[in-house]
Structures are given as structure tokens and as C-alpha cells.
Design an enzyme around this catalytic site. Sequence first.
Site, PDB file in Angstrom:
ATOM      1  N   SER A   1       0.828  -1.205   0.000  1.00 49.90           N
ATOM      2  CA  SER A   1       0.000   0.000   0.000  1.00 49.90           C
ATOM      3  C   SER A   1       0.867   1.262   0.000  1.00 49.90           C
ATOM      4  O   SER A   1       1.626   1.490  -0.940  1.00 49.90           O
ATOM      5  CB  SER A   1      -0.945  -0.043   1.207  1.00 49.90           C
ATOM      6  OG  SER A   1      -1.971   0.922   1.067  1.00 49.90           O
TER       7      SER A   1
ATOM      8  N   ASP B   1     -10.073  -5.171  -4.033  1.00 49.59           N
ATOM      9  CA  ASP B   1      -9.376  -4.347  -3.048  1.00 49.59           C
ATOM     10  C   ASP B   1     -10.294  -3.195  -2.676  1.00 49.59           C
ATOM     11  O   ASP B   1     -10.670  -2.395  -3.533  1.00 49.59           O
ATOM     12  CB  ASP B   1      -8.069  -3.828  -3.658  1.00 49.59           C
ATOM     13  CG  ASP B   1      -7.203  -3.059  -2.673  1.00 49.59           C
ATOM     14  OD1 ASP B   1      -7.744  -2.457  -1.730  1.00 49.59           O
ATOM     15  OD2 ASP B   1      -5.967  -3.034  -2.872  1.00 49.59           O
TER      16      ASP B   1
ATOM     17  N   HIS C   1      -7.144  -6.129   0.341  1.00 50.46           N
ATOM     18  CA  HIS C   1      -6.029  -5.183   0.304  1.00 50.46           C
ATOM     19  C   HIS C   1      -4.784  -5.665   1.049  1.00 50.46           C
ATOM     20  O   HIS C   1      -3.673  -5.613   0.518  1.00 50.46           O
ATOM     21  CB  HIS C   1      -6.470  -3.833   0.873  1.00 50.46           C
ATOM     22  CG  HIS C   1      -5.404  -2.793   0.830  1.00 50.46           C
ATOM     23  ND1 HIS C   1      -4.886  -2.314  -0.352  1.00 50.46           N
ATOM     24  CD2 HIS C   1      -4.727  -2.150   1.825  1.00 50.46           C
ATOM     25  CE1 HIS C   1      -3.953  -1.410  -0.094  1.00 50.46           C
ATOM     26  NE2 HIS C   1      -3.828  -1.298   1.213  1.00 50.46           N
TER      27      HIS C   1
END
Length: 268
Positions: A112, A212, A242
Site C-alpha cells: 500500500s 481491493d 487489500h
Amino acid sequence: MSPTARLVHTAAMTIHPLATPYSAPARPELTGGRRIGVLLSHGFTGQPASITPWGQALAEKGYAVEVPRLPGHGTTWQELNTLRWEHWYAEVSQALDRLVAENDAVVVGGLSMGGALVLRLAEEHPEIAGVIVVNPAVASKRLDVKLLPVLKHLVGSFPGIANDIKKEGVEEHGYTKTPLKAIHSFMQAWPIIIADLPKITMPVLYFRSTEDHVVDEASQPLITSGVSSRDVTVVPLANSYHVATLDHDAPLIFADSAEFIARVTSAP
């Protein structure tokens, strides 16, 4: 205030037990006699626990692994809201410097926001041998992103983005709120990262969850078409959300990462 002074943060905070940084020494007897370093960065509002299993799997292969705790993470979302992109980037930069000094080759990886951090490292450090990203964020289609410059002065936070995990019974232990000043600082770094993507010439391994709920599809085409590297591999993750490093597809990430690192760090 000088740039250096801005990066100093001395507030004493209680750190979550799972936020302890992870590190492992190189075992060159397992890596063909060469010392190979791997830097892994967690994401926004998360903490090292979200990627420590990834680091442990790579350490078992003999790689020297560093999983730093980004400033403001693993404490409180209020503390995180006092910190900025420069603080987080300084932390991963210092970890990279240590690995480069102690190893023959270094690969960087991140989840991320951690993916965005290591992309920036790769743009500024051509000596990096390879880049691994898992659901990285450098763009968003969300309309409320455009309102952050105003909203961050009106409200302190939005609902949290942690625990987007498909696998039952797994906890990311991230914040339950998203601090707006901090995340706006992250998003202000996006245009710089995107503009400098052509500087990335080393191999890239890109893991992307097909579902996600945190990072939308805006980032992938910008990254895969923006880098200059001709060695870009995209691996879809069909059974994870995610936080894929803790989800059903984690073993795939660990195995493919190890193979990628071995390939891109092999002696000429």
C-alpha cells in the site's frame, strides 16, 4: 524550521506490541555466498505486523531483512496526524542506507503506502536491484480526495481503512480512524512519484488483488506504464483483499518474492 528539525519527533508514546520492527541478519551460506538485503515497508495506519510474516519467510531463505516501523504507526492515530510523508520516507531511507552498506545487493518491497515509499526509493537509488509492490497507492478515483485540503481543517479523521482482509479471523491491528492531515501529506507526494516513475529501470514485481476495498484501480496503469523497466511482472491475487500479505494469497507472495529476489540479485 529547518528540514532536519521537521523530521525530529520526540513525543513519548506507548507502542503497540505488534508494532516492533523486524530484522534478520544475512545468511550468505544460503544465498550463494553473497549478502542480499531486503527492505519491506508497511502501509498507512498499519504497522510491521502486517508484513512481518513476509519478512520472516524471506529471512528463512537467507536474506537480511529490515521491516521498520514508520513514525506515528503502532501508537495512536492522533500522533500519526502530526507526522508527514517526509518522516516516513526518512525512516525507510535510513533502513535502505544500512542495508546497502552491509550487503552486496538490496531489493525493496512494500504494501500500500509502503509500495509508494519503495517506488520513491527506487527512483532516487538506481543501485537497488529490484522492486516488489503489493497493492501500491499513488492515485485514487475517490472524489473526497479532492476535498482533503479543506476537510483536514474541519475534521480530524475519517473511518479507518484497516483490516481489509478476506481470510477470516485475521487482524491487521491498524488504526480504526484515518487521520486526514497525515493522509493528505501522503497524497501530496503522488504527483512527484508519478512524474519520476521513468527513473525506475530495475525489475519490478507487482502483486495486485482483484478485489481491493482500499486502493482502487487507478494506480496500476500509472505504475506499470510509467516505469522505464522492461522487466515488469504483474501477479493477480484472486483470493485476497487489500492486506494481501496476511490473506489467503500470502504464500504466493512469499514464494514469488523469494524467486524474484534470487533472480535479480544473482551475480553477473
